[in-house]
Structure formats: structure tokens, C-alpha cells
Design an enzyme around this catalytic site. Structure first.
Site, short mmCIF file in Angstrom:
data_model
loop_
_atom_site.label_atom_id
_atom_site.label_comp_id
_atom_site.label_asym_id
_atom_site.label_seq_id
_atom_site.Cartn_x
_atom_site.Cartn_y
_atom_site.Cartn_z
N GLY A 119 -39.99 -21.75 10.14
CA GLY A 119 -39.46 -22.94 10.80
C GLY A 119 -39.05 -22.68 12.24
N ASP A 120 -38.24 -23.59 12.75
CA ASP A 120 -37.81 -23.52 14.15
C ASP A 120 -37.13 -22.21 14.50
OD1 ASP A 120 -38.76 -26.08 14.33
OD2 ASP A 120 -36.79 -27.04 14.41
N PHE A 121 -36.20 -21.76 13.68
CA PHE A 121 -35.45 -20.55 13.99
C PHE A 121 -36.35 -19.31 13.92
CE2 PHE A 121 -31.90 -23.37 12.81
CZ PHE A 121 -31.24 -23.32 14.02
N LEU A 148 -38.26 -19.38 17.20
CA LEU A 148 -37.42 -18.97 18.31
C LEU A 148 -37.15 -17.46 18.30
CD1 LEU A 148 -34.87 -21.91 18.32
CD2 LEU A 148 -36.57 -21.40 20.08
#
Length: 77
Positions: free
Chosen positions: A63-65, A68
Site C-alpha cells: 500500500g501507500d506506506f 513511501l
């Protein structure tokens, strides 16, 4: 593969996520049959593969994390 196409790929899988790891392994096997140098890593690891001089593509399975975190590893401190 054509000259100048994607050749060196990292597949970064969300840490401790069985489905992401299984999909990553499947993708890596297929990409290798297509002539790509492929490295499979856990997204939370500080793997030397992130420093490859001729890295063409990074695929993040998470996912996003996760994305990142991988981006931070690619750019460095």
C-alpha cells in the site's frame, strides 16, 4: 526484448505479507523468462539492490506506506 527496454527490475513486497510475497515470486520468475534481471526484496529491508547503477524499474506490492518506504530507500538519507 528491444534495445533500451527495461532490463533491471526490483520487486519490493510488503513485509510479512504472504500474498504479496507469492505474487512477487511469480512475477520475478516470469520476468526472468523474458530476459530481465529481477531482484525480489522485502520492502522493509535495506537491500543493496536499491543501489544498482542501472536500475530501470521498481515494482512495489503493498500500500501507500510500503511505497513511501521504498521511495525513501531509493533516494537515500
Amino acid at each position: 526484448m528491444r534495445e533500451g527496454s527495461v532490463r533491471h527490475i526490483i520487486i519490493a513486497c510488503k513485509a510479512r505479507h504472504e500474498r504479496a510475497a507469492a505474487l512477487g515470486e511469480h512475477m520475478a520468475r516470469w520476468l526472468r523468462t523474458q530476459g530481465c534481471e529481477t531482484t525480489l526484496v522485502a520492502a522493509d529491508s535495506d537491500n543493496m539492490a536499491y543501489m544498482l547503477p542501472k536500475l530501470d524499474l521498481v515494482v512495489v506490492l503493498g500500500g501507500d506506506f510500503t511505497m513511501l518506504g521504498v521511495a525513501r530507500r531509493l533516494v537515500g538519507p
